[in-house]
Design a protein around this motif. Sequence first.
Motif, mmCIF file in Angstrom:
data_model
loop_
_atom_site.group_PDB
_atom_site.id
_atom_site.type_symbol
_atom_site.label_atom_id
_atom_site.label_comp_id
_atom_site.label_asym_id
_atom_site.label_seq_id
_atom_site.Cartn_x
_atom_site.Cartn_y
_atom_site.Cartn_z
ATOM 1 N N PHE A 109 0.713 -1.227 0.206
ATOM 2 C CA PHE A 109 0.113 0.014 0.065
ATOM 3 C C PHE A 109 0.978 1.291 0.069
ATOM 4 O O PHE A 109 0.351 2.321 0.025
ATOM 5 C CB PHE A 109 -0.612 0.082 0.986
ATOM 6 C CG PHE A 109 -2.076 -1.137 1.336
ATOM 7 C CD1 PHE A 109 -3.098 -1.218 0.324
ATOM 8 C CD2 PHE A 109 -1.741 -2.214 2.032
ATOM 9 C CE1 PHE A 109 -4.057 -2.298 0.425
ATOM 10 C CE2 PHE A 109 -2.707 -3.367 2.086
ATOM 11 C CZ PHE A 109 -3.883 -3.203 1.155
ATOM 12 N N ASP A 110 2.027 1.289 -0.086
ATOM 13 C CA ASP A 110 3.173 2.300 -0.173
ATOM 14 C C ASP A 110 2.900 3.194 1.072
ATOM 15 O O ASP A 110 2.736 4.485 0.993
ATOM 16 C CB ASP A 110 2.593 3.110 -1.372
ATOM 17 C CG ASP A 110 3.936 4.156 -1.790
ATOM 18 O OD1 ASP A 110 4.888 3.917 -1.375
ATOM 19 O OD2 ASP A 110 3.384 5.295 -2.326
ATOM 20 N N ILE A 111 2.817 2.418 2.340
ATOM 21 C CA ILE A 111 2.848 3.293 3.448
ATOM 22 C C ILE A 111 3.684 3.365 4.351
ATOM 23 O O ILE A 111 4.512 2.245 4.452
ATOM 24 C CB ILE A 111 1.367 2.850 4.382
ATOM 25 C CG1 ILE A 111 0.235 2.871 3.527
ATOM 26 C CG2 ILE A 111 1.295 3.165 5.735
ATOM 27 C CD1 ILE A 111 -0.771 1.779 4.313
ATOM 28 N N SER A 112 4.442 4.502 4.984
ATOM 29 C CA SER A 112 5.479 4.614 5.815
ATOM 30 C C SER A 112 5.018 4.686 7.241
ATOM 31 O O SER A 112 4.216 5.517 7.651
ATOM 32 C CB SER A 112 6.350 5.806 5.552
ATOM 33 O OG SER A 112 6.785 5.764 4.350
ATOM 34 N N PRO A 113 5.293 3.519 8.032
ATOM 35 C CA PRO A 113 4.850 3.531 9.357
ATOM 36 C C PRO A 113 5.818 4.396 10.173
ATOM 37 O O PRO A 113 7.186 4.218 10.154
ATOM 38 C CB PRO A 113 5.011 1.907 9.741
ATOM 39 C CG PRO A 113 6.115 1.595 8.843
ATOM 40 C CD PRO A 113 6.146 2.247 7.682
ATOM 41 N N VAL A 114 5.390 5.034 11.278
ATOM 42 C CA VAL A 114 5.966 5.848 12.105
ATOM 43 C C VAL A 114 5.663 5.420 13.535
ATOM 44 O O VAL A 114 4.462 5.199 14.031
ATOM 45 C CB VAL A 114 5.827 7.446 12.171
ATOM 46 C CG1 VAL A 114 6.373 8.122 13.206
ATOM 47 C CG2 VAL A 114 5.973 7.917 10.746
ATOM 48 N N LEU A 115 6.630 4.962 14.242
ATOM 49 C CA LEU A 115 6.599 4.064 15.435
ATOM 50 C C LEU A 115 6.895 5.021 16.699
ATOM 51 O O LEU A 115 8.124 5.746 16.821
ATOM 52 C CB LEU A 115 7.443 2.856 15.404
ATOM 53 C CG LEU A 115 7.278 1.965 14.288
ATOM 54 C CD1 LEU A 115 7.950 0.727 14.580
ATOM 55 C CD2 LEU A 115 5.782 1.624 14.215
ATOM 56 N N ILE A 116 5.823 5.525 17.501
ATOM 57 C CA ILE A 116 6.324 6.280 18.525
ATOM 58 C C ILE A 116 6.257 5.546 20.060
ATOM 59 O O ILE A 116 5.511 4.638 20.168
ATOM 60 C CB ILE A 116 5.389 7.315 18.743
ATOM 61 C CG1 ILE A 116 5.126 8.217 17.287
ATOM 62 C CG2 ILE A 116 5.354 8.336 19.737
ATOM 63 C CD1 ILE A 116 4.262 9.556 17.632
ATOM 64 N N GLY A 117 7.371 5.628 20.653
ATOM 65 C CA GLY A 117 7.413 4.887 22.079
ATOM 66 C C GLY A 117 8.355 4.846 22.798
ATOM 67 O O GLY A 117 9.612 5.957 22.444
ATOM 68 N N GLU A 118 8.949 4.109 23.774
ATOM 69 C CA GLU A 118 10.037 4.350 24.567
ATOM 70 C C GLU A 118 11.208 3.539 23.958
ATOM 71 O O GLU A 118 10.926 2.895 22.787
ATOM 72 C CB GLU A 118 9.782 3.795 26.128
ATOM 73 C CG GLU A 118 8.568 4.655 26.515
ATOM 74 C CD GLU A 118 7.905 4.021 28.137
ATOM 75 O OE1 GLU A 118 8.668 3.142 28.659
ATOM 76 O OE2 GLU A 118 7.203 4.715 28.407
#
Length: 291
Positions: free
Chosen positions: A167-176
């Motif tokens: 799907f041409d999606i860039s995931p952004v992961l926020i966390g510790e």
Amino acid sequence: MDHLLEHVRSYLDRSLDERIAYIQAPRWIGHRVAMQAHERLAELLARPAALRTRGLMLVGPYANGKTMMAERFAVEHLRAAEQQRVWVVQTREGAGLAHFYGSILQALRAPTSNRRDVGRKAEQIDYLFDRLKPRILIFDEFHNVLRGRTRDVEAVLAFLRRIGRQFDISPVLIGEVAVYDVINQTSEMASRFDLHAAPRWQYDEEFLTLLDSLEAALPLARSSDLSDEKLAREIFRLSEGLIGEIVAVVTAAAIAAVRSGAERITKSDLGQLCYVPLSQRRRAPVRDYLL
């Protein structure tokens, strides 16, 4: 009133309740790390189509402004874009793909059920991705999904790889820091994500500039000189370098200054707050009275 921003000065003429409400309101602080995070998110949004997309990790300690950085970017994009391409997913507590997929469906404002039909949820998500064509999916509190069984965590990581390819999606992961550790366990995942760190603040010129920015945004009639050595050192000690705590300390002191009529913050005022730093709250003397 030279110490205040121009739009803040008018609040000095407001009622006590209005001034306190303004002081308590969430506010965006465009410091260096936050602005750099926005630049990196903008690069992901503007990138050309790719079969193997790259994602981003926004990692740092709790109470350090990571969520606000992401949500601010998403809101700015939504105001300017004809079509929404950035979506923020509040990752649910609880392990397993059902919880993870449920978070995505909720973010996409799709109808959901309480049934743990993982296959059906996956099909629904694929359909929505194909229709909505998101470019960036921001997973806030992503460390929530890392507390489950190994096979569930591996399935989530496989999902992140697939949405880039399909799907041409860039995931952004926020966390510790747990997010950083898991992504870098294998070279395959590490090669797919860049890191943008949001570390604790240090006592330096940038921290003093932050205090000056906060003072200019709080409607107190008298200058507090928050960046003065003694006052700044005390704020840094109480906040332990976490921007959420920095704002909380200064906000509490400003409200006290408005209510008392002092109209400025002093070191003695900070002492009267009896503010306990986060790392000490478990051992705070008040705990003994709760037993």
